[in-house]
Design a protein around this motif. Structure first.
Motif, PDB file in Angstrom:
ATOM      1  N   ILE A 316      28.005 -22.693  14.783  1.00  0.00           N
ATOM      2  CA  ILE A 316      27.792 -21.661  13.758  1.00  0.00           C
ATOM      3  C   ILE A 316      26.534 -20.864  14.074  1.00  0.00           C
ATOM      4  O   ILE A 316      26.503 -19.634  13.946  1.00  0.00           O
ATOM      5  CB  ILE A 316      27.720 -22.305  12.363  1.00  0.00           C
ATOM      6  N   ASP A 317      25.474 -21.549  14.513  1.00  0.00           N
ATOM      7  CA  ASP A 317      24.245 -20.833  14.892  1.00  0.00           C
ATOM      8  C   ASP A 317      24.510 -19.843  16.028  1.00  0.00           C
ATOM      9  O   ASP A 317      23.916 -18.759  16.075  1.00  0.00           O
ATOM     10  CB  ASP A 317      23.173 -21.835  15.348  1.00  0.00           C
ATOM     11  N   ILE A 318      25.396 -20.206  16.964  1.00  0.00           N
ATOM     12  CA  ILE A 318      25.686 -19.329  18.093  1.00  0.00           C
ATOM     13  C   ILE A 318      26.492 -18.108  17.652  1.00  0.00           C
ATOM     14  O   ILE A 318      26.241 -16.983  18.084  1.00  0.00           O
ATOM     15  CB  ILE A 318      26.424 -20.113  19.192  1.00  0.00           C
ATOM     16  N   VAL A 319      27.456 -18.326  16.760  1.00  0.00           N
ATOM     17  CA  VAL A 319      28.314 -17.222  16.319  1.00  0.00           C
ATOM     18  C   VAL A 319      27.598 -16.345  15.303  1.00  0.00           C
ATOM     19  O   VAL A 319      27.582 -15.113  15.404  1.00  0.00           O
ATOM     20  CB  VAL A 319      29.627 -17.766  15.725  1.00  0.00           C
ATOM     21  N   VAL A 320      26.989 -16.975  14.315  1.00  0.00           N
ATOM     22  CA  VAL A 320      26.307 -16.232  13.247  1.00  0.00           C
ATOM     23  C   VAL A 320      24.858 -16.007  13.682  1.00  0.00           C
ATOM     24  O   VAL A 320      23.927 -16.616  13.175  1.00  0.00           O
ATOM     25  CB  VAL A 320      26.373 -17.007  11.914  1.00  0.00           C
ATOM     26  N   ASP A 321      24.683 -15.150  14.652  1.00  0.00           N
ATOM     27  CA  ASP A 321      23.353 -14.946  15.205  1.00  0.00           C
ATOM     28  C   ASP A 321      22.811 -13.572  14.834  1.00  0.00           C
ATOM     29  O   ASP A 321      23.460 -12.786  14.139  1.00  0.00           O
ATOM     30  CB  ASP A 321      23.351 -15.152  16.721  1.00  0.00           C
ATOM     31  N   ARG A 322      21.624 -13.306  15.319  1.00  0.00           N
ATOM     32  CA  ARG A 322      20.923 -12.081  14.951  1.00  0.00           C
ATOM     33  C   ARG A 322      21.678 -10.828  15.371  1.00  0.00           C
ATOM     34  O   ARG A 322      21.739  -9.846  14.625  1.00  0.00           O
ATOM     35  CB  ARG A 322      19.524 -12.090  15.576  1.00  0.00           C
ATOM     36  N   ARG A 324      24.836 -10.306  15.720  1.00  0.00           N
ATOM     37  CA  ARG A 324      26.024 -10.023  14.923  1.00  0.00           C
ATOM     38  C   ARG A 324      25.689  -9.745  13.461  1.00  0.00           C
ATOM     39  O   ARG A 324      26.387  -8.978  12.805  1.00  0.00           O
ATOM     40  CB  ARG A 324      27.006 -11.192  15.011  1.00  0.00           C
ATOM     41  N   MET A 325      24.621 -10.366  12.961  1.00  0.00           N
ATOM     42  CA  MET A 325      24.279 -10.204  11.544  1.00  0.00           C
ATOM     43  C   MET A 325      23.355  -9.023  11.292  1.00  0.00           C
ATOM     44  O   MET A 325      23.323  -8.469  10.191  1.00  0.00           O
ATOM     45  CB  MET A 325      23.631 -11.493  11.010  1.00  0.00           C
ATOM     46  N   GLY A 326      22.552  -8.668  12.287  1.00  0.00           N
ATOM     47  CA  GLY A 326      21.644  -7.541  12.108  1.00  0.00           C
ATOM     48  C   GLY A 326      20.325  -7.891  11.464  1.00  0.00           C
ATOM     49  O   GLY A 326      19.550  -7.007  11.119  1.00  0.00           O
ATOM     50  N   PHE A 327      20.053  -9.178  11.262  1.00  0.00           N
ATOM     51  CA  PHE A 327      18.758  -9.601  10.737  1.00  0.00           C
ATOM     52  C   PHE A 327      18.432 -10.962  11.321  1.00  0.00           C
ATOM     53  O   PHE A 327      19.306 -11.667  11.835  1.00  0.00           O
ATOM     54  CB  PHE A 327      18.756  -9.650   9.203  1.00  0.00           C
TER      55      PHE A 327
END
Length: 622
Positions: A316-322, A324-327
């Protein structure tokens, strides 16, 4: 009572659920980059596993006089495999939706190693070389610890059964002695196999990490023999020892770096003993301060889902990263944790707990397990079918011969590109290789990881993520022969600034911004340019950009180093590619750009970033 999926029972201790919660929280925060020693939460899990599994085996031996190995392993499979299968399904979805083609080969191997519970040994065998450290992170990197535990679950019941057959009523004594002897042997191996230049073997080896699990087994055997103390003075002493252990762990989790020599020279041993002391105090029937703290509902709740949290948080840390999220920063960390908790709760409620409680009957389970495993193997092949391995000829053991062969195999009319320098150039070879076919290039990688420039300062150690490595000169004696054999059209000279420890010249420490360093650097780079252009090649001198914190090197020294590169390029007529200005415009270095992590470790360019930089260098090579 804790029922082992229909097997023997041992008293349920809520504080142990809380201990799991603390352990997994430490690992999660460590992976988020905010707790230096949080990785030691894994050792806390090891001690807990050793204690609980040995307690269950002792309870079964006491009740039935034997160990049902089939039943034991079946219960472990019900506990571990469902969530692991979900993890692998999620990782395969990542391969299809997000992964870059040069990541897929590693993920495929990691997936098979995870299914076989040998991921720790894959880490040992695939990370021996220096440059393997700079690959993109795999979403299955963290499964090494699950492999060690599963290997314990397979081997330890067999050892226990032999001890039970041989010693019968005295089995707890035999288990205690055996555990102590094996734990001592494991600790000795940790001492012997540790190397300051490569911690991989000592860190990932089952044999070197077994001590923590065996400490838990020692505690279980001791409790079976003596029971919890009922004497008040001893109970107070136990709580004090437990509090001391908690203090030791708190300090280690905050301050003990994973590459520290202290960790391998007694740190792991001390932390394992400290965790054992905490568990001993927490499991006493007369609850003390440690148990009361660990019984807090948030910790207990986190502990109940800790297996899923551990499994899911890293991918999840790899996918939901900066990118992709923009922050980034703490808002991103908190969001990642929220997603992890949501996924882990759903997994626990709808998959793990129902199966553990018998939602799938034994005959069905025996059928489903191989079918699901086989399906995952086939799905892994399918999801990673686009894997590519960029093969760029490198110097190897016969640099001149290999260069000549590379020149002969180069397509007619291709622009022959030669890369020289240290690990930054070496890792960029993949980026150049990915452009080779479509841009009409032929690439030869003559870079040498962990080399030092100026070469007169090679008598030193260089800090890498895997420890200290003895430097070699960046102008090897075969370099002129390689240039003559390959006859490049363009040569890129790419090195990081020193980053060395104890760089000395005639017994004196020498660093950028000093007169001695400047003279050595300028003279050596002039000679390099002369050698590299000896067959008419265009030589491109590349500046360095780094946010990696090196011992002895700061931003001012990096600026001095780059100024010398600009000076030599101007004096010799070499082309200057100011990579520092590209990556650090206005002095502010970009960690993220173009939708990728431009520099995953602050220094090297890998994966998509290596292609971005390679394309930029080609465009700015004049």
């Amino acid at each position: 009572m804790v029922r082992d999926g229909g097997g023997p029972t041992i008293p349920h201790v809520a504080a142990l659920d809380g201990a799991r919660g603390v352990a997994v929280a430490g690992v999660v925060v460590f992976h988020a980059g905010h707790l230096k020693g949080g990785y030691l939460g894994v050792d806390f899990f090891f001690v807990l596993s050793g204690y609980l599994i040995t307690s269950l085996l002792l309870a079964e031996a006491t009740t039935t006089g034997a160990i049902g190995l089939g039943g034991f392993w079946s219960r472990r499979a019900r506990r571990l495999l469902p969530a692991l299968a979900l993890l692998l399904v999620g990782v395969l979805a990542y391969c299809v939706l997000f992964a870059h083609s040069d990541e897929l080969r590693q993920i495929r191997g990691d997936a098979f190693a995870t299914l076989g519970y040998v991921a720790n040994w894959r880490q040992v065998f695939s990370h021996q070389n220096y440059f393997a450290l700079f690959r993109s992170p795999s979403p299955l990197n963290h499964t090494w610890s699950l492999a060690i535990e599963e290997q314990f679950y397979v081997v330890w019941p067999l050892v226990f059964s032999v001890l039970l057959w041989r010693f019968r009523a005295r089995t707890p004594v035999a288990v205690l002695v055996t555990s102590l002897v094996l734990a001592a042997a494991s600790s000795v191996l940790m001492f012997e196999l540790y190397s300051p230049t490569s911690t991989t073997r000592a860190y990932y080896g089952t044999d070197t990490r077994a001590a923590a699990i065996l400490f838990g087994a020692v505690l279980a055997a001791w409790r079976s023999l003596r029971g919890p103390t009922a004497i008040r003075a001893r109970r107070v002493a136990l709580e004090l020892v437990g509090l001391t252990g908690a203090a030791v762990l708190a300090v280690a989790w905050v301050a003990l770096d994973g590459q520290s020599r202290t960790l391998y020279r007694g740190g792991f041993l001390l932390c394992g003993l400290a965790a054992t002391a905490v568990i001993a105090a927490a499991t006493h029937p007369q609850r003390g301060p440690i148990a009361r703290v660990l019984e807090q509902r948030p910790l207990v709740g986190l502990g109940l889902i800790s297996y899923g949290v551990y499994l899911y948080h890293w991918p999840i840390d790899i996918v939901v990263d900066r990118e992709r999220m923009g922050f980034g920063g703490w808002p991103l960390v908190l969001f990642q944790i929220a997603v992890t908790l949501a996924v882990s709760i759903a997994s626990f409620r709808f998959v793990e707990r129902p199966i553990r409680r018998g939602a799938i009957r034994a005959p069905q389970w025996r059928t489903f397990t191989p079918v699901i495993a086989g399906g995952l193997v086939l799905a892994t092949f399918a999801a990673t079918a686009a894997a590519v391995e960029v093969v760029v000829p490198a110097v190897g053991k016969h640099p001149v011969t290999n260069a000549r062969r590379a020149a002969q195999k180069a397509p007619v009319g291709a622009t022959r590109v030669l890369l020289v320098g240290n690990s930054v150039a070496f890792t960029l070879a993949d980026g150049f290789g990915s452009l080779a076919t479509k841009d009409g290039l032929a690439i030869f990688n003559a870079a040498k990881p962990a080399c030092a420039f100026p070469p007169q300062l090679a008598d030193r150690m260089i800090q890498t993520r895997n420890g200290l490595v003895r430097a070699i000169p960046c102008d090897p004696p075969w370099e002129a022969g390689v240039v003559k054999a390959y006859r490049p059209n363009v040569v890129f000279w790419i090195t990081a600034n020193p980053g060395g420890i104890g760089a000395k010249y005639h017994g004196r420490q020498v660093l950028p911004c000093s007169a001695t360093y400047d003279d050595l650097f300028v003279d050596s780079l002039r000679q390099e340019v002369t050698t590299l252009r000896s067959t008419g090649a265009k030589v491109v001198v590349v500046t360095t950009a780094t946010t990696m914190t090196f011992a002895l090197v700061d931003a001012r020294q990096t600026a001095c180093d780059n100024a010398l590169r600009r000076q030599v390029a101007s004096e010799t007529g070499a082309t200057l590619a100011d990579l520092a200005a590209f990556v650090c415009p206005g002095g502010t270095c970009r960690a993220f750009d173009h939708g990728v992590k431009l520099r995953p470790d602050g220094l090297h360019y890998t994966g998509p970033a290596s292609e971005i930089v390679a394309r930029w260098l080609l465009a700015h090579s004049g």
